[in-house]
Design a protein around this motif. Structure first.
Motif, mmCIF file in Angstrom:
data_model
loop_
_atom_site.group_PDB
_atom_site.id
_atom_site.type_symbol
_atom_site.label_atom_id
_atom_site.label_comp_id
_atom_site.label_asym_id
_atom_site.label_seq_id
_atom_site.Cartn_x
_atom_site.Cartn_y
_atom_site.Cartn_z
ATOM 1 N N VAL A 1 0.904 -1.146 0.041
ATOM 2 C CA VAL A 1 0.176 0.050 -0.006
ATOM 3 C C VAL A 1 0.788 1.177 0.190
ATOM 4 C CG1 VAL A 1 -1.829 1.151 1.361
ATOM 5 C CG2 VAL A 1 -1.803 -1.145 1.217
ATOM 6 N N GLY A 2 0.857 2.072 -1.082
ATOM 7 C CA GLY A 2 1.399 3.420 -1.096
ATOM 8 C C GLY A 2 2.807 3.046 -1.330
ATOM 9 N N SER A 3 3.580 3.753 -0.486
ATOM 10 C CA SER A 3 5.274 3.651 -1.051
ATOM 11 C C SER A 3 5.788 2.332 -0.243
ATOM 12 C CB SER A 3 5.920 4.643 -0.302
ATOM 13 O OG SER A 3 6.064 4.528 1.383
ATOM 14 N N LEU A 4 7.149 1.725 -0.543
ATOM 15 C CA LEU A 4 7.477 0.711 -0.240
ATOM 16 C C LEU A 4 8.002 0.720 1.395
ATOM 17 C CD1 LEU A 4 9.683 -0.366 -3.198
ATOM 18 C CD2 LEU A 4 7.589 -1.045 -2.549
ATOM 19 N N SER A 5 7.938 2.058 2.136
ATOM 20 C CA SER A 5 8.059 1.993 3.250
ATOM 21 C C SER A 5 6.771 1.761 4.183
ATOM 22 C CB SER A 5 8.912 3.083 3.732
ATOM 23 O OG SER A 5 8.102 4.543 3.581
ATOM 24 N N ALA A 6 5.543 1.828 3.363
ATOM 25 C CA ALA A 6 4.418 1.754 3.977
ATOM 26 C C ALA A 6 3.941 0.547 4.900
ATOM 27 C CB ALA A 6 3.116 1.969 3.272
ATOM 28 N N PRO A 7 3.751 0.429 6.116
ATOM 29 C CA PRO A 7 3.348 -0.980 6.574
ATOM 30 C C PRO A 7 2.339 -1.655 6.317
ATOM 31 C CG PRO A 7 2.737 0.963 8.172
ATOM 32 C CD PRO A 7 3.257 1.595 6.807
ATOM 33 N N GLU A 8 1.338 -1.347 5.808
ATOM 34 C CA GLU A 8 0.262 -1.933 5.284
ATOM 35 C C GLU A 8 0.747 -2.955 4.065
ATOM 36 O OE1 GLU A 8 -1.235 1.555 7.001
ATOM 37 O OE2 GLU A 8 -0.045 1.255 5.405
ATOM 38 N N PHE A 9 0.246 -4.434 3.925
ATOM 39 C CA PHE A 9 0.533 -5.204 2.791
ATOM 40 C C PHE A 9 -0.563 -6.337 2.809
ATOM 41 C CE2 PHE A 9 3.383 -6.507 6.302
ATOM 42 C CZ PHE A 9 3.230 -7.800 6.102
ATOM 43 N N ALA A 10 -0.568 -7.032 1.816
ATOM 44 C CA ALA A 10 -1.413 -8.178 1.484
ATOM 45 C C ALA A 10 -0.858 -9.461 0.906
ATOM 46 C CB ALA A 10 -2.665 -7.806 0.858
ATOM 47 N N LEU A 11 -1.315 -10.629 1.049
ATOM 48 C CA LEU A 11 -0.592 -11.554 0.361
ATOM 49 C C LEU A 11 -1.854 -12.514 -0.132
ATOM 50 C CD1 LEU A 11 1.847 -13.304 -0.674
ATOM 51 C CD2 LEU A 11 1.578 -14.705 1.616
ATOM 52 N N ASP A 12 -1.951 -12.677 -1.435
ATOM 53 C CA ASP A 12 -3.031 -13.583 -1.912
ATOM 54 C C ASP A 12 -2.508 -14.740 -2.418
ATOM 55 O OD1 ASP A 12 -5.829 -13.448 -2.801
ATOM 56 O OD2 ASP A 12 -5.120 -13.300 -4.726
ATOM 57 N N LEU A 13 -3.287 -15.874 -2.224
ATOM 58 C CA LEU A 13 -2.912 -17.047 -2.820
ATOM 59 C C LEU A 13 -3.915 -17.787 -3.362
ATOM 60 C CD1 LEU A 13 -1.349 -18.703 0.805
ATOM 61 C CD2 LEU A 13 0.121 -17.422 -1.102
ATOM 62 N N ARG A 14 -3.774 -18.011 -4.661
ATOM 63 C CA ARG A 14 -5.047 -18.718 -5.465
ATOM 64 C C ARG A 14 -4.331 -20.146 -5.666
ATOM 65 N NH1 ARG A 14 -8.980 -16.974 -8.395
ATOM 66 N NH2 ARG A 14 -8.353 -14.825 -8.502
ATOM 67 N N TYR A 15 -5.389 -20.946 -4.917
ATOM 68 C CA TYR A 15 -4.889 -22.355 -4.969
ATOM 69 C C TYR A 15 -5.390 -23.045 -6.198
ATOM 70 C CZ TYR A 15 -3.457 -21.884 -0.192
ATOM 71 O OH TYR A 15 -2.898 -21.854 1.222
ATOM 72 N N GLN A 16 -4.224 -24.217 -6.551
ATOM 73 C CA GLN A 16 -4.576 -24.905 -7.694
ATOM 74 C C GLN A 16 -4.832 -26.439 -7.482
ATOM 75 O OE1 GLN A 16 -4.770 -23.334 -10.928
ATOM 76 N NE2 GLN A 16 -4.796 -21.648 -9.502
ATOM 77 N N LYS A 17 -4.730 -26.714 -6.187
ATOM 78 C CA LYS A 17 -4.950 -27.951 -5.693
ATOM 79 C C LYS A 17 -6.098 -27.821 -4.431
ATOM 80 C CE LYS A 17 -1.965 -30.150 -8.200
ATOM 81 N NZ LYS A 17 -2.276 -30.842 -9.229
ATOM 82 N N SER A 18 -6.570 -28.941 -4.140
ATOM 83 C CA SER A 18 -7.692 -28.901 -3.195
ATOM 84 C C SER A 18 -6.501 -29.271 -1.762
ATOM 85 C CB SER A 18 -8.680 -29.889 -3.247
ATOM 86 O OG SER A 18 -9.462 -29.584 -4.255
ATOM 87 N N PHE A 19 -6.990 -28.649 -0.603
ATOM 88 C CA PHE A 19 -6.514 -28.883 0.482
ATOM 89 C C PHE A 19 -7.522 -28.742 1.865
ATOM 90 C CE2 PHE A 19 -3.036 -27.444 -1.980
ATOM 91 C CZ PHE A 19 -1.971 -28.575 -1.735
ATOM 92 N N SER A 20 -7.403 -29.535 2.654
ATOM 93 C CA SER A 20 -8.111 -29.311 4.116
ATOM 94 C C SER A 20 -7.752 -28.039 4.836
ATOM 95 C CB SER A 20 -8.128 -30.388 4.779
ATOM 96 O OG SER A 20 -6.965 -30.510 5.438
#
Length: 182
Positions: free
Chosen positions: A58-77
């Motif tokens: 979010v914003g600059s590279l020194s900003a503290p907010e961030f997100a990680l998005d995982l799109r699965y290609q296999k099924s897992f419990s």
């Protein structure tokens, strides 16, 4: 005959093209709407395509907010995702007892996933880590110690997937939460 040759040539060329994956844009809460993709990559294990990961800042590279998005290609419990997360946290130095506590918490809310479904984790100071399943909020874990361990699975230098880490971070440093010198 020309059409058959054309189709064969197209199939042959596509086999040598670099692999890429199309991504639907990540839908973030309004206060994070300025997030931009920093990097993305693919996790494979023994040749199996497990998931595609995208890292947003979010914003600059020194900003503290961030997100990680995982799109699965296999099924897992959900419990297998939680167990693997705990193992990876221990690998980067989290104590067995703390990992076990966080593992129980993760197991309590992580859903089973099918191919094409997403799990997203967003870190925001003062709120902690918020988890989403296919865009719907499913849990929130407050504090700063959990996100260091959880996001460290992908962003810590001791990750078991250094190639994916490099792809997610690109040419920039990890978020300030990691206090890593660059």
């Amino acid at each position: 005959m020309k059409i058959i040759r054309f189709l064969l040539l197209a199939a042959l060329l596509s086999a040598f093209m670099p692999m890429s994956f199309a991504r639907d844009p990540l839908v973030l809460p309004p206060h994070l709407s300025a997030a931009k993709l920093q990097g993305s990559g693919r996790l494979t294990w023994w040749g199996l395509h497990i998931y595609d990961a995208s890292f947003y800042r979010v914003g600059s590279l020194s900003a503290p907010e961030f997100a990680l998005d995982l799109r699965y290609q296999k099924s897992f419990s959900g419990s297998s995702i939680a167990n693997r997360s705990v193992e990876e946290m221990k690998r980067i130095g989290i104590s067995d007892s703390q990992a076990a506590l966080w593992g129980k918490e993760l197991t309590s809310f992580l859903p089973n996933v099918e191919s094409g479904q997403t799990l997203t984790a967003i870190y925001t100071p003062k709120q902690g880590t918020t988890f989403y399943y296919d865009g719907k909020q499913i849990a929130q874990i407050p504090g700063t110690e959990f996100p260091k361990a959880f996001f460290g699975i992908w962003l810590d230098p001791k990750t078991s997937a250094p190639k994916l880490r490099a792809e997610l971070l690109g040419q920039t440093c990890p978020p300030p939460l990691f206090n890593e010198a660059c």
